[in-house]
Structure formats: structure tokens, C-alpha cells
Design a protein around this motif. Structure first.
Motif, PDB file in Angstrom:
ATOM      1  N   ARG A   7       0.849  -1.185   0.000  1.00 21.52           N
ATOM      2  CA  ARG A   7       0.000   0.000   0.000  1.00 21.52           C
ATOM      3  C   ARG A   7       0.884   1.234   0.000  1.00 21.52           C
ATOM      4  NH1 ARG A   7      -5.521   0.924   1.548  1.00 21.52           N
ATOM      5  NH2 ARG A   7      -5.454  -1.304   1.411  1.00 21.52           N
ATOM      6  N   LEU A   8       0.451   2.239  -0.728  1.00 23.67           N
ATOM      7  CA  LEU A   8       1.146   3.534  -0.710  1.00 23.67           C
ATOM      8  C   LEU A   8       0.561   4.376   0.409  1.00 23.67           C
ATOM      9  CD1 LEU A   8       1.219   4.489  -4.491  1.00 23.67           C
ATOM     10  CD2 LEU A   8       2.852   3.140  -3.177  1.00 23.67           C
ATOM     11  N   ARG A   9       1.422   5.149   1.027  1.00 17.30           N
ATOM     12  CA  ARG A   9       0.975   6.054   2.077  1.00 17.30           C
ATOM     13  C   ARG A   9       1.759   7.356   1.950  1.00 17.30           C
ATOM     14  NH1 ARG A   9       1.665   3.587   7.823  1.00 17.30           N
ATOM     15  NH2 ARG A   9       0.559   1.912   6.796  1.00 17.30           N
ATOM     16  N   LYS A  10       1.038   8.471   2.040  1.00 19.22           N
ATOM     17  CA  LYS A  10       1.684   9.784   1.955  1.00 19.22           C
ATOM     18  C   LYS A  10       2.177  10.188   3.337  1.00 19.22           C
ATOM     19  CE  LYS A  10       0.973  14.474   0.209  1.00 19.22           C
ATOM     20  NZ  LYS A  10       2.361  14.679   0.047  1.00 19.22           N
ATOM     21  N   ARG A  12       5.084  13.077   5.506  1.00 17.65           N
ATOM     22  CA  ARG A  12       5.550  14.471   5.468  1.00 17.65           C
ATOM     23  C   ARG A  12       6.587  14.717   4.385  1.00 17.65           C
ATOM     24  NH1 ARG A  12       7.633  15.536  11.197  1.00 17.65           N
ATOM     25  NH2 ARG A  12       6.704  13.599  11.834  1.00 17.65           N
ATOM     26  N   ASP A  13       7.439  13.718   4.156  1.00 16.87           N
ATOM     27  CA  ASP A  13       8.551  13.892   3.225  1.00 16.87           C
ATOM     28  C   ASP A  13       8.351  13.196   1.889  1.00 16.87           C
ATOM     29  OD1 ASP A  13       9.959  15.361   5.153  1.00 16.87           O
ATOM     30  OD2 ASP A  13      10.729  13.529   6.057  1.00 16.87           O
ATOM     31  N   GLY A  14       7.144  12.772   1.597  1.00  9.62           N
ATOM     32  CA  GLY A  14       6.866  12.091   0.330  1.00  9.62           C
ATOM     33  C   GLY A  14       6.027  10.851   0.556  1.00  9.62           C
ATOM     34  N   TRP A  15       6.105   9.931  -0.380  1.00  8.19           N
ATOM     35  CA  TRP A  15       5.290   8.718  -0.358  1.00  8.19           C
ATOM     36  C   TRP A  15       6.134   7.535   0.092  1.00  8.19           C
ATOM     37  CZ3 TRP A  15       0.098   8.520  -1.605  1.00  8.19           C
ATOM     38  CH2 TRP A  15      -0.444   9.722  -2.056  1.00  8.19           C
ATOM     39  N   GLY A  16       5.459   6.538   0.693  1.00  4.76           N
ATOM     40  CA  GLY A  16       6.135   5.321   1.108  1.00  4.76           C
ATOM     41  C   GLY A  16       5.370   4.099   0.650  1.00  4.76           C
ATOM     42  N   VAL A  17       6.064   2.978   0.604  1.00  3.93           N
ATOM     43  CA  VAL A  17       5.461   1.692   0.268  1.00  3.93           C
ATOM     44  C   VAL A  17       5.447   0.866   1.546  1.00  3.93           C
ATOM     45  CG1 VAL A  17       5.599  -0.364  -1.188  1.00  3.93           C
ATOM     46  CG2 VAL A  17       6.397   1.843  -2.070  1.00  3.93           C
ATOM     47  N   TYR A  18       4.260   0.362   1.913  1.00  2.00           N
ATOM     48  CA  TYR A  18       4.071  -0.353   3.168  1.00  2.00           C
ATOM     49  C   TYR A  18       3.492  -1.731   2.927  1.00  2.00           C
ATOM     50  CZ  TYR A  18       4.865   4.132   5.370  1.00  2.00           C
ATOM     51  OH  TYR A  18       5.433   5.309   5.777  1.00  2.00           O
ATOM     52  N   LEU A  28      14.403  -2.246   1.344  1.00  2.00           N
ATOM     53  CA  LEU A  28      15.193  -2.844   0.275  1.00  2.00           C
ATOM     54  C   LEU A  28      16.650  -2.479   0.500  1.00  2.00           C
ATOM     55  CD1 LEU A  28      13.025  -2.071  -2.884  1.00  2.00           C
ATOM     56  CD2 LEU A  28      13.290  -4.261  -1.729  1.00  2.00           C
ATOM     57  N   ASN A  29      17.499  -3.489   0.528  1.00  2.00           N
ATOM     58  CA  ASN A  29      18.930  -3.266   0.756  1.00  2.00           C
ATOM     59  C   ASN A  29      19.185  -2.415   1.998  1.00  2.00           C
ATOM     60  OD1 ASN A  29      19.647  -4.723  -1.554  1.00  2.00           O
ATOM     61  ND2 ASN A  29      19.329  -2.928  -2.839  1.00  2.00           N
ATOM     62  N   GLY A  30      18.393  -2.665   3.045  1.00  2.05           N
ATOM     63  CA  GLY A  30      18.581  -1.960   4.311  1.00  2.05           C
ATOM     64  C   GLY A  30      18.043  -0.547   4.348  1.00  2.05           C
ATOM     65  N   ARG A  31      17.344  -0.128   3.288  1.00  4.54           N
ATOM     66  CA  ARG A  31      16.811   1.245   3.249  1.00  4.54           C
ATOM     67  C   ARG A  31      15.298   1.207   3.250  1.00  4.54           C
ATOM     68  NH1 ARG A  31      19.885   5.051  -0.769  1.00  4.54           N
ATOM     69  NH2 ARG A  31      19.444   6.491   0.912  1.00  4.54           N
ATOM     70  N   VAL A  32      14.703   1.957   4.148  1.00  5.83           N
ATOM     71  CA  VAL A  32      13.253   2.061   4.234  1.00  5.83           C
ATOM     72  C   VAL A  32      12.752   2.842   3.024  1.00  5.83           C
ATOM     73  CG1 VAL A  32      11.339   2.930   5.623  1.00  5.83           C
ATOM     74  CG2 VAL A  32      13.334   1.962   6.744  1.00  5.83           C
ATOM     75  N   GLN A  33      11.720   2.330   2.388  1.00  9.10           N
ATOM     76  CA  GLN A  33      11.206   2.937   1.159  1.00  9.10           C
ATOM     77  C   GLN A  33      10.109   3.957   1.460  1.00  9.10           C
ATOM     78  OE1 GLN A  33      12.867   2.215  -1.895  1.00  9.10           O
ATOM     79  NE2 GLN A  33      14.158   1.494  -0.228  1.00  9.10           N
ATOM     80  N   THR A  34      10.530   5.070   2.041  1.00 13.87           N
ATOM     81  CA  THR A  34       9.658   6.200   2.328  1.00 13.87           C
ATOM     82  C   THR A  34      10.334   7.458   1.803  1.00 13.87           C
ATOM     83  OG1 THR A  34      10.646   6.516   4.512  1.00 13.87           O
ATOM     84  CG2 THR A  34       8.665   5.119   4.400  1.00 13.87           C
ATOM     85  N   GLY A  35       9.583   8.557   1.748  1.00 14.84           N
ATOM     86  CA  GLY A  35      10.145   9.810   1.254  1.00 14.84           C
ATOM     87  C   GLY A  35      10.362   9.808  -0.247  1.00 14.84           C
ATOM     88  N   LEU A  36       9.583   8.999  -0.952  1.00 21.62           N
ATOM     89  CA  LEU A  36       9.731   8.855  -2.401  1.00 21.62           C
ATOM     90  C   LEU A  36       8.731   9.727  -3.149  1.00 21.62           C
ATOM     91  CD1 LEU A  36       9.755   4.945  -2.444  1.00 21.62           C
ATOM     92  CD2 LEU A  36      11.748   6.445  -2.543  1.00 21.62           C
ATOM     93  N   ALA A  42       4.685   4.170  -6.469  1.00 25.41           N
ATOM     94  CA  ALA A  42       3.700   3.348  -7.185  1.00 25.41           C
ATOM     95  C   ALA A  42       4.398   2.299  -8.052  1.00 25.41           C
ATOM     96  CB  ALA A  42       2.789   4.234  -8.027  1.00 25.41           C
ATOM     97  N   GLU A  43       5.464   2.689  -8.725  1.00 26.97           N
ATOM     98  CA  GLU A  43       6.212   1.744  -9.566  1.00 26.97           C
ATOM     99  C   GLU A  43       6.864   0.649  -8.717  1.00 26.97           C
ATOM    100  OE1 GLU A  43       8.885   4.191 -11.796  1.00 26.97           O
ATOM    101  OE2 GLU A  43       7.313   4.886 -13.152  1.00 26.97           O
ATOM    102  N   LEU A  44       7.402   1.016  -7.577  1.00 24.38           N
ATOM    103  CA  LEU A  44       8.018   0.040  -6.686  1.00 24.38           C
ATOM    104  C   LEU A  44       6.974  -0.950  -6.173  1.00 24.38           C
ATOM    105  CD1 LEU A  44      10.302  -1.144  -5.018  1.00 24.38           C
ATOM    106  CD2 LEU A  44       9.861   0.635  -3.310  1.00 24.38           C
ATOM    107  N   ALA A  45       5.832  -0.442  -5.728  1.00 28.19           N
ATOM    108  CA  ALA A  45       4.776  -1.324  -5.226  1.00 28.19           C
ATOM    109  C   ALA A  45       4.296  -2.273  -6.320  1.00 28.19           C
ATOM    110  CB  ALA A  45       3.617  -0.491  -4.675  1.00 28.19           C
ATOM    111  N   ALA A  46       4.153  -1.774  -7.537  1.00 25.22           N
ATOM    112  CA  ALA A  46       3.722  -2.620  -8.654  1.00 25.22           C
ATOM    113  C   ALA A  46       4.780  -3.684  -8.959  1.00 25.22           C
ATOM    114  CB  ALA A  46       3.433  -1.767  -9.879  1.00 25.22           C
TER     115      ALA A  46
END
Length: 63
Positions: A7-10, A12-18, A28-36, A42-46
Motif C-alpha cells: 500500500r502507498l501512504r503519503k 511528510r517527506d513524500g510517499w512510502g510503500v508499506y 530494500l537493501n537496508g533502506r526504508v522505502q519512504t520519502g519517495l 507506485a512503480e516500486l509497489a507494482a
């Protein structure tokens, strides 16, 4: 086995994949996928849903 969906979630610093199953952000590779940018999130979640189609179920939350 619980369904792994994304799920995408908006934030403060952008969008995240949850993960739907935990509500936690995807890592992914030790990095939280938020602030995108929205399009990137959306492309990552897909892409994650495509890599795990038997676990993803529906594409809820993916625009």
C-alpha cells in the motif's frame, strides 16, 4: 500464509510503500522505502506485487 500486499501512504517527506500484513514500510537493501516521489512509490509497489503474484493478491492501494 498471510497475503503480502503493498500500500502507498503519503508522509511528510513524500510517499512510502508499506506491507499490508504488518503496516511497516518496505525495506530494500537496508533502506526504508519512504520519502519517495508518488510515481516512484507506485512503480516500486507494482514491481514488488509482480515479483510475488501468489502472495500479493489484489493490488489494493496501488494506483
Amino acid at each position: 500464509m498471510p497475503r503480502e500486499g503493498y500500500r502507498l501512504r503519503k508522509g511528510r517527506d513524500g510517499w512510502g510503500v508499506y506491507l499490508l500484513s504488518t503496516g511497516k514500510p518496505v525495506e530494500l537493501n537496508g533502506r526504508v522505502q519512504t520519502g519517495l516521489p508518488r510515481e516512484t512509490a507506485a512503480e516500486l509497489a507494482a514491481a514488488l506485487a509482480a515479483l510475488h503474484p501468489s502472495e500479493s493478491g489484489s493490488r489494493d492501494g496501488i494506483p
